[in-house]
Design a protein around this motif. Sequence first.
Motif, PDB file in Angstrom:
ATOM      1  N   THR A 192       0.469  -1.435  -0.092  1.00 12.46           N
ATOM      2  CA  THR A 192       0.059   0.198  -0.133  1.00 12.46           C
ATOM      3  C   THR A 192       1.462   1.281   0.100  1.00 12.46           C
ATOM      4  N   ILE A 193       0.533   1.999  -0.708  1.00  9.32           N
ATOM      5  CA  ILE A 193       1.061   3.782  -1.454  1.00  9.32           C
ATOM      6  C   ILE A 193       0.602   4.749  -0.722  1.00  9.32           C
ATOM      7  N   SER A 194       1.394   5.605   0.082  1.00  8.96           N
ATOM      8  CA  SER A 194       0.163   6.500   0.566  1.00  8.96           C
ATOM      9  C   SER A 194       0.603   7.488  -0.474  1.00  8.96           C
ATOM     10  N   GLU A 195      -0.303   8.593  -0.700  1.00 15.47           N
ATOM     11  CA  GLU A 195       0.073  10.060  -1.573  1.00 15.47           C
ATOM     12  C   GLU A 195       0.926  11.032  -0.807  1.00 15.47           C
ATOM     13  N   GLY A 196       1.932  11.012  -1.669  1.00 13.53           N
ATOM     14  CA  GLY A 196       2.859  12.077  -1.063  1.00 13.53           C
ATOM     15  C   GLY A 196       2.419  13.870  -1.846  1.00 13.53           C
ATOM     16  N   SER A 197       3.038  14.782  -1.689  1.00 12.46           N
ATOM     17  CA  SER A 197       2.885  15.591  -2.118  1.00 12.46           C
ATOM     18  C   SER A 197       3.815  16.468  -2.135  1.00 12.46           C
ATOM     19  N   PHE A 198       4.303  17.704  -3.397  1.00 11.76           N
ATOM     20  CA  PHE A 198       5.694  18.596  -3.675  1.00 11.76           C
ATOM     21  C   PHE A 198       4.393  20.145  -4.125  1.00 11.76           C
ATOM     22  N   SER A 199       5.723  20.887  -3.070  1.00  9.54           N
ATOM     23  CA  SER A 199       5.226  22.198  -3.316  1.00  9.54           C
ATOM     24  C   SER A 199       6.075  22.899  -4.167  1.00  9.54           C
ATOM     25  N   THR A 200       5.819  23.676  -5.081  1.00 11.58           N
ATOM     26  CA  THR A 200       6.722  24.655  -5.682  1.00 11.58           C
ATOM     27  C   THR A 200       8.076  25.738  -4.772  1.00 11.58           C
ATOM     28  N   GLY A 201       6.809  26.776  -4.215  1.00 14.72           N
ATOM     29  CA  GLY A 201       7.151  27.216  -3.181  1.00 14.72           C
ATOM     30  C   GLY A 201       7.295  28.517  -4.177  1.00 14.72           C
ATOM     31  N   ALA A 202       7.574  29.889  -3.810  1.00 12.51           N
ATOM     32  CA  ALA A 202       7.970  31.145  -4.079  1.00 12.51           C
ATOM     33  C   ALA A 202       9.071  31.428  -5.214  1.00 12.51           C
ATOM     34  N   LEU A 203       9.117  31.894  -6.144  1.00 10.96           N
ATOM     35  CA  LEU A 203      10.994  32.900  -6.762  1.00 10.96           C
ATOM     36  C   LEU A 203      10.923  34.058  -5.811  1.00 10.96           C
ATOM     37  N   PRO A 204      11.508  35.549  -6.051  1.00 10.55           N
ATOM     38  CA  PRO A 204      11.608  36.152  -4.792  1.00 10.55           C
ATOM     39  C   PRO A 204      11.520  37.104  -6.030  1.00 10.55           C
ATOM     40  N   THR A 205      11.239  38.265  -5.422  1.00 11.43           N
ATOM     41  CA  THR A 205      10.582  39.453  -6.415  1.00 11.43           C
ATOM     42  C   THR A 205      11.852  40.364  -6.514  1.00 11.43           C
ATOM     43  N   LYS A 206      11.412  41.145  -7.089  1.00  8.39           N
ATOM     44  CA  LYS A 206      12.608  42.295  -7.800  1.00  8.39           C
ATOM     45  C   LYS A 206      12.024  43.910  -8.201  1.00  8.39           C
ATOM     46  N   LYS A 207      12.693  44.515  -7.528  1.00  6.04           N
ATOM     47  CA  LYS A 207      12.260  45.765  -8.277  1.00  6.04           C
ATOM     48  C   LYS A 207      13.584  46.334  -9.119  1.00  6.04           C
ATOM     49  N   ASP A 208      13.121  47.229  -9.999  1.00  4.40           N
ATOM     50  CA  ASP A 208      14.650  48.200 -10.645  1.00  4.40           C
ATOM     51  C   ASP A 208      15.057  49.503  -9.657  1.00  4.40           C
ATOM     52  N   VAL A 209      16.248  49.601  -9.793  1.00  9.69           N
ATOM     53  CA  VAL A 209      16.376  50.605  -8.873  1.00  9.69           C
ATOM     54  C   VAL A 209      17.345  51.137  -9.694  1.00  9.69           C
ATOM     55  N   THR A 210      18.106  52.945 -10.250  1.00 10.72           N
ATOM     56  CA  THR A 210      18.869  53.265 -11.137  1.00 10.72           C
ATOM     57  C   THR A 210      19.605  54.041 -10.026  1.00 10.72           C
ATOM     58  N   VAL A 211      21.080  53.993  -9.806  1.00 21.43           N
ATOM     59  CA  VAL A 211      22.247  54.519  -9.436  1.00 21.43           C
ATOM     60  C   VAL A 211      23.259  54.968 -10.421  1.00 21.43           C
TER      61      VAL A 211
END
Length: 268
Positions: A192-211
């Motif tokens: 008997t095999i129970s069901e597993g799970s997988f979560s891809t997670g979340a990518l970082p978010t960014k914003k452009d800054v002019t220097v």
Amino acid sequence: MSDISKITLPTGDSYDIKDTKAREDISAIKTSLVGGIHYIGVTTTPLTDNSDTATIQINDDSVDAKQGDLVIYEKLEFIYDGTKWHEFGSTGSLKGLAFKDTATGDYTPTGSVSVPTFEGTSGNVSVRGTPKGTITISTGSSGSLNYTPAGTIAAPTTTVELETTTVNSITNVGTLPSCTFPDYSVDNETLTISEGSFSTGALPTKKDVTVATSVKSAKTTAPIFEGTGTELKATFNGNELTSTGEFTPEGTISKPNFTGTAGRVTVS
């Protein structure tokens, strides 16, 4: 014996052969045609007329003299006849007395020169001027302005132009992926095999800054001075002075005369 003047190699290249013996013979013929005299250098070995020194030093090298060799020792020239050296001449500049035994001429060795005298006509000269006095400085009333004693200076304006670039700034670091592996069990020969799970997670978010990366240009305007003009006058007050005197503006100068005793000189 056969002579050769050219050789051809197996490569097909041909080369002319220099005839050393012929070159030496030609050189000897040229030497004889010019009288057999050849200059060999400056020697440090002392030489006099009829010296029989056969080996001399030239440039720190020992040289065996040959008939017709010409050398310089100090300021004299010597030629070798095969046995002895003979004085040939001088390297100095020869003037007219080099070809004379004696020379005679007249001269005046001593004497005196009369002092010249000046004879002129006297005259008068008059000079007038104002050598001293006082200077008064005051403001004028003509309305013309010639200096600005006071005022304000406007601050300069500076404009800076920058070289820029865009970099990324992280606003949210995100989440890592997660995984739950399935479980299994065996019972009565049943898997008997129970069901597993997988979560891809979340990518970082960014914003452009002019220097800014560097200063492209910077300009500053020249400061501006704003003042109030005022007319300034300077007045000189002095006492006139008159000076008189005598001088001799023109005349004649006598010619000097030389009086001496004649003599005679002889050079030999």
